[in-house]
Scaffold this motif. Structure first.
Motif, PDB file in Angstrom:
ATOM      1  N   TRP A 248     -70.403 -23.779   7.546  1.00  0.00           N
ATOM      2  CA  TRP A 248     -69.190 -23.975   8.345  1.00  0.00           C
ATOM      3  C   TRP A 248     -68.794 -25.452   8.365  1.00  0.00           C
ATOM      4  N   VAL A 249     -69.804 -26.331   8.458  1.00  0.00           N
ATOM      5  CA  VAL A 249     -69.527 -27.770   8.441  1.00  0.00           C
ATOM      6  C   VAL A 249     -68.921 -28.183   7.102  1.00  0.00           C
ATOM      7  N   ASP A 250     -69.481 -27.664   6.014  1.00  0.00           N
ATOM      8  CA  ASP A 250     -68.948 -27.989   4.687  1.00  0.00           C
ATOM      9  C   ASP A 250     -67.510 -27.495   4.539  1.00  0.00           C
ATOM     10  N   GLY A 255     -61.460 -28.274   4.751  1.00  0.00           N
ATOM     11  CA  GLY A 255     -60.280 -27.539   5.197  1.00  0.00           C
ATOM     12  C   GLY A 255     -59.696 -27.966   6.524  1.00  0.00           C
ATOM     13  N   ASN A 256     -60.416 -28.796   7.296  1.00  0.00           N
ATOM     14  CA  ASN A 256     -59.924 -29.174   8.620  1.00  0.00           C
ATOM     15  C   ASN A 256     -58.686 -30.064   8.512  1.00  0.00           C
ATOM     16  N   TYR A 257     -57.667 -29.762   9.294  1.00  0.00           N
ATOM     17  CA  TYR A 257     -56.401 -30.488   9.192  1.00  0.00           C
ATOM     18  C   TYR A 257     -56.458 -31.856   9.867  1.00  0.00           C
ATOM     19  N   GLN A 258     -57.392 -32.058  10.784  1.00  0.00           N
ATOM     20  CA  GLN A 258     -57.558 -33.403  11.336  1.00  0.00           C
ATOM     21  C   GLN A 258     -58.029 -34.363  10.250  1.00  0.00           C
ATOM     22  N   ILE A 259     -58.972 -33.878   9.407  1.00  0.00           N
ATOM     23  CA  ILE A 259     -59.452 -34.702   8.301  1.00  0.00           C
ATOM     24  C   ILE A 259     -58.344 -34.918   7.279  1.00  0.00           C
ATOM     25  N   ALA A 260     -57.568 -33.868   6.996  1.00  0.00           N
ATOM     26  CA  ALA A 260     -56.459 -34.002   6.041  1.00  0.00           C
ATOM     27  C   ALA A 260     -55.462 -35.043   6.523  1.00  0.00           C
ATOM     28  N   GLN A 261     -55.179 -35.052   7.805  1.00  0.00           N
ATOM     29  CA  GLN A 261     -54.247 -36.027   8.365  1.00  0.00           C
ATOM     30  C   GLN A 261     -54.818 -37.439   8.275  1.00  0.00           C
ATOM     31  N   LYS A 427     -63.077 -21.005  13.844  1.00  0.00           N
ATOM     32  CA  LYS A 427     -62.150 -20.862  12.731  1.00  0.00           C
ATOM     33  C   LYS A 427     -61.199 -22.068  12.652  1.00  0.00           C
ATOM     34  N   ALA A 428     -60.783 -22.577  13.815  1.00  0.00           N
ATOM     35  CA  ALA A 428     -59.891 -23.740  13.822  1.00  0.00           C
ATOM     36  C   ALA A 428     -60.602 -24.964  13.263  1.00  0.00           C
ATOM     37  N   ALA A 429     -61.867 -25.150  13.611  1.00  0.00           N
ATOM     38  CA  ALA A 429     -62.623 -26.292  13.103  1.00  0.00           C
ATOM     39  C   ALA A 429     -62.742 -26.235  11.586  1.00  0.00           C
TER      40      ALA A 429
END
Length: 446
Positions: A248-250, A255-261, A427-429
């Motif tokens: 899940w961490v990987d 896929g996390n949008y905070q990281i994408a931003q 799922k959001a994370a």
């Protein structure tokens, strides 16, 4: 953002439906999508962000300007010569005439390092706006679920408090009767009365809390909600799939949008360094001009002048008082800040993912433990009542058993709601939360 006619009709239909029928979680979510001001703001911010690309592209395209002018002229000529011959040739006087014209100017950048960097920045700004909107989409799902379940637990608390008040009231009446016939002491009456007074105060608090939670839900969907579906027999406990927190961490790291931003913000800062570095470089432009000027009423009558020029223009900045170097250093420092912000975001997302995963796993264990505790508390209450009848348990024992039963039941309800929300947060994370996940949770309601 203006709503179209069809959107207004849909919003009105949703509002009427929420008032007339019991709403489920999907109903609340769909109403929030069209009515929540926070989500509407995010949607407008996304639309504004999309325009950054057009603005950045414009720096690479030609710019064309049109200008026009009209001028009234008065020329007064006075000759001071005393020569008789020249005096015959030169005549002093005033001449009035008008000039007017227009021109078109075109500039096509050929080499502008700063403009290319700004164009690349515009693409990254679009990515940031998209990531922010994706986060808003996930946030409206989570807020819908959290607000929905907040109302349910508040309703459960009101109902449990009312049931506990009724049970304590019965114990109080029984204690009074037993005291009157001499089979119990006045202490039993005082104990029951104290519990009754306390539960009355708790009833007022729970009713107030329910009103607040309902108003919060009303703010979210911009409508009064008459009734909500509650958890039914379809509720079940499912382990996370995959049952490996590292996977899940990987997934979250990719896929996390905070990281994408944060990643796009770091690349944007890199482009800002390139843009300011371009302040030292020359610029080359293709420049074309066309102009026409007309003079009427002049000394030689109406005249037209047409001018056409085409050329290449080079501009080399030499010294701007140190501002260019300063902006370059500033951009480099901001790039380092963005890099550290990205690293911090990655760490926070990993922590959030692990917390959400443990929230699901521990939530399952907590629900199962409380289900067993509810059975035990029910048995304890039954035994305490029987023991009171045969004289081996006191009125206080029964009151304590009742309080334990209702507290356990409330804790069980809260644990079930927390488990469902934790599933959505996981799922959001990971960056995969969407309406299908909410629909899966909605199956547990009836």
């Amino acid at each position: 953002m203006k709503l179209s006619g069809s959107a207004i009709v849909v919003s009105l239909a949703l509002s009427l439906s929420l008032r007339a029928n019991a709403a489920d979680l999907l109903d609340i979510y769909h109403a929030a999508q069209s009515q929540d001001a926070v989500f509407a703001s995010a949607r407008a911010a996304r639309e504004a962000g999309q325009e950054k690309l057009t603005q950045g592209r414009s720096l690479l395209l030609p710019s064309v300007n049109f200008n026009a002018n009209t001028t009234g002229n008065r020329v007064t000529t006075t000759y001071g010569t005393t020569d008789p011959v020249l005096s015959q040739l030169l005549t002093s006087g005033t001449l009035d005439y008008n000039t007017h014209g227009y021109g078109v100017n075109l500039v096509q950048p050929l080499f502008r390092e700063q403009n290319w960097a700004a164009y690349n920045q515009s693409e990254l700004q679009v990515l940031i706006s998209e990531a922010q909107f994706k986060l808003a989409e996930q946030d409206i799902i989570l807020r819908s679920a959290q607000t929905y379940f907040d109302v349910l637990i508040a309703q459960d608390t009101v109902q449990l408090t009312a049931a506990q008040k009724s049970a304590i009231s019965q114990q109080l009446e029984q204690a009074k009767r037993n005291f009157e016939v001499g089979t119990a002491t006045v202490t039993d009456t005082y104990e029951a009365q104290a519990r009754y007074d306390l539960i009355v105060a708790q009833e007022l608090v729970s009713a107030s809390n329910l009103e607040i939670k309902r108003r919060t839900l009303q703010q979210l969907v911009n409508a009064d909600v008459s009734e909500l579906n509650v958890l039914g027999g379809a509720f079940k406990l499912d382990n996370p799939d995959p049952a490996d927190v590292q996977k899940w961490v990987d997934q979250a790291q990719h896929g996390n949008y905070q990281i994408a931003q944060a990643q796009a913000a770091y690349e944007l800062a890199e482009q800002e360094v390139a843009r300011n570095r371009g302040g030292h470089l020359p610029t080359v432009d293709l420049v074309a001009n066309y102009g026409k000027n007309t003079a009427t009423g002049g000394m030689f009558g109406p005249t037209d002048t047409r001018t056409t020029t085409v050329g290449v223009q080079l501009n080399l900045p030499l010294f701007q008082g140190g501002a260019t170097q300063s902006r370059w250093r500033e951009a480099a420092a901001n790039r380092e800040k963005a890099r550290q912000d990205l690293e911090n975001t990655r760490r926070n997302v990993e922590l959030q993912t692990r917390q959400a995963y443990l929230g699901v796993v521990s939530g399952i264990a907590q629900v199962q433990a409380l289900q067993q505790a509810l059975k035990s508390s029910t048995s304890l209450l039954d035994a305490s009542k029987l023991g009171q009848e045969v004289g081996v348990r006191t009125n206080l024992d029964v009151l304590n058993a009742q309080q334990q039963l209702y507290s356990t039941r409330r804790d069980l309800y809260q644990a079930q709601y927390n488990y469902l929300v934790s599933q959505l947060r996981l799922k959001a994370a990971a960056g995969t939360l969407d309406e299908t996940d909410l629909a899966r949770v909605n199956l547990a309601l009836h």
